[in-house]
Design an enzyme around this catalytic site. Sequence first.
Site, short mmCIF file in Angstrom:
data_model
loop_
_atom_site.label_atom_id
_atom_site.label_comp_id
_atom_site.label_asym_id
_atom_site.label_seq_id
_atom_site.Cartn_x
_atom_site.Cartn_y
_atom_site.Cartn_z
N ASP A 493 15.08 -32.58 54.26
CA ASP A 493 15.82 -33.50 53.47
C ASP A 493 16.15 -33.37 52.20
O ASP A 493 16.74 -34.07 51.61
CB ASP A 493 14.86 -34.87 53.85
CG ASP A 493 15.18 -35.56 55.10
OD1 ASP A 493 16.24 -35.39 55.63
OD2 ASP A 493 14.36 -36.27 55.43
C1 GLC Z 1 10.20 -36.00 56.75
C2 GLC Z 1 11.26 -36.79 57.63
C3 GLC Z 1 11.77 -35.49 58.36
C4 GLC Z 1 12.13 -34.21 57.61
C5 GLC Z 1 10.57 -33.84 56.97
C6 GLC Z 1 11.30 -32.66 55.88
O1 GLC Z 1 8.94 -35.77 57.55
O2 GLC Z 1 10.94 -37.55 58.18
O3 GLC Z 1 12.86 -35.90 59.14
O4 GLC Z 1 12.70 -33.10 58.61
O5 GLC Z 1 10.64 -34.91 56.01
O6 GLC Z 1 12.13 -32.98 54.99
#
Ligand code: GLC
Length: 803
Positions: A493
Amino acid sequence: MQYGYFDKDNREYVITNPRAPVKWINYIGTRDFGGFVDHTGGALICKDDPTFNRITKYLQQMPSSDFKGETLFLRIHEEKGLRVFSPFFVPTLDPFQRFECHVGLGYTRIVSEFYGLRTEATIFVPRDGTCELRDIRITNLTEAPLTVDAVPVIEYTHPNALLQFTNADWAPQTMQSKAVQDEDYTILIQYPFMFRDTKINYFTSNLPASSFETDRKRFLGENEYGTFRMPHSLQEAELSNTEALRGDNIAALLHHLGTLQPGETHRLITQLGQAHDLDAAHDEIRRFRQPEALEEELTKIEAFWSDYLAALQVETPDEDMNQMLNVHNPHQCYVTKTWSRYLSYYQLGLGSRGIGMRDSSQDLLAVMASVPEEGKEFLQTLLSFQKRDGSAMHQFNPLTLEGSEGDSLEMEDRPHYYSDDHLWTILATTAYLKETGDLAFLKETIPFYNKDKQGAPLESGTVLEHLKRGLAFTRDSVGQHGLPLLGFADWNDTVNLPTGAESLFTANLYGKALLEIIALMEHLGDEPGVEEYRTAYEEMKARVEASAWDGEWYVRYFDEDGNPVGSAKNTYNQISLNGQTWPVISGFASPDRARQAMEAVYGKLNTKFGIKVSTPGFDGYDPKYGGVTTYPPGTKENSGIFLHPNPWAMIAETILGNGDRAYEYYVQINPVAKNDIAEIYECEPYVYAQNILGDEHPQFGLGRNSWLSGTASWCYQAATQWILGMRPEYAGLRIDPCIPSAWDGFTATRRFRGQTFHITVHNPGHVCKGVGKISLDGETVPGNLIPADLPGAEHRVEVWLED
Ligand code: GLC
């Protein structure tokens, strides 16, 4: 240092020291009604949705010693006066003789001894129920009679959880409570004024109350210079019987339990629920005044979990692994399936997240064997958040069913879609099909998310059409290397490169999704389909292999100018974990590169507490990359030990046949092993956390964000489907273990398509991988696939591993 122990026979973890480094929690009920209970009896409860229909006020950020949502006070009438304390330790913090918080499947039981009184409180939500029950037994352990009062207390929030914090005039002006006498019992009713005629919260018990309080100010006393640790009203004979007209509403009922003779036990049952009105709640209220009804409900919860866990039970030489795989890991998988990333001690449920497309799709992968029907229903919902162009909404609110593009809306100049969301649903759907064989599901019609002005869907398509649109979206959204555009982000993210960047992760996830579709097309006998998707697969494979090899490992992204990120050429983020594991999982990596890439992971990213997601960490904010540069090196996605991608390394190692390495990766993050170093790790040792601070941070080893993480689903899959190697396929159950060579073997009982397989794996030659022979009910079968739909309900499978 330990704060508790695993009780294998009762399928519990038992916390014996209430001063755990942070609150350790457990979940009760479901999203329909439920929430979490912490180990000192505080609880965050909501109905349908924690943002718009929250019931108790629970402030995660306040110190652990604070009152949070609910508690129970006891009073012993002594010669000197009233001795007031909480048998849950918080908020009175009295010295105790015994403290146990039993973290069970669907219930929490606190057993404590203070001042010669034993309290045993079992806290749960009945299956399909809309109330939280607390079954409290109080026993006099002393040699003398004790006169005891019990005062359970709830603190309410405005149902709009965010509003509770944004307006301290309007919100409290709406809050009202009143008391109703129901025969001998008192029912306290609470509602914000505008909901008075549509929904009420109620709090009541199975014993007559002699007085009550609904106004926090009066309960604490002295204009709230009284505290929850020492509420002034509890020094009075009775509570004030105030019906709050506004303000901070609570519910407190004073029960005189009378005199308990030595050894005598009294039982108090409290109910906190929500209903349309009191009439609607009456039956349930009366039913749960009967202790037998509670026993029945606890039996139902136990039956649910026994059935859930019966989908797979294992016996390996590793007790910690058994502990996780047989109880706590599947429990966490079901909790993540229920709550996505919405409500926990770290995810505050205040509206920004709801249910995540990517997260929930991955959660589903680990629950299909246990609750396939629930899995299917959830898939139907998830697919309805896919758009006509094949991409998907990033998240949605489960109550309003309104979708959102998530954080991608934060940056105007970045794309407003995530490049991976729609691909995960392909994995989830095919997992359901392989587990159940329910191919009819492919023909079900599900609307796409796009709607007209009246809110009616503009188009619907079959499940198969949804999957195909997802693949087509990625096929058509590619950048200068022919690789999928990053969109706002992929799985990570927090790396939000400017428009035009490409994602190697999404390229590989697309490859994996294509492998799944090819297998499906083959099973359906759809030759043109097989052809089409094989071609797409080969095309993407060629592009990845032509552009992404950095010399010793794979790069992770190309930025908008075509420069690599996750390359030895970079200053920060020179190598990324997902960059290496996913080309192995997608099958794009050649055997040589696969091995080299995974060796680079071991050499450059592995630590004793788990594998870092990348290294070195960015050391300062850089708007080009976005979120990942907002936190210091060693934390979360910025070179922290982000646990969710760790099991992908285990899976990749099993694909390469290296069971020893896969197992090493499994063991080093097994939370059970953290039980002895809880003062460093801090989180619950019975569930996975999302992240652990990495070795670029001074607090290396500290866990954060436990419970709601994709780590649960993927560790479960890595262990059961790849290390122990039991993988559902369309035609049957594949048995292809890749275990540590030191093991002599293991046994497992796996339910598959209505039949139970008792599997024994022998490893006489101490190899990691390779099935030499399989016998099914005494007959040798060719290959390593146990065919689906055999006659008979139980089968014996013996497997001999051989190089
Ligand atoms: C968090 C989010 C997930 C994402 C991960 C890496 O766990 O819930 O959707 O893939 O972060 O950024």
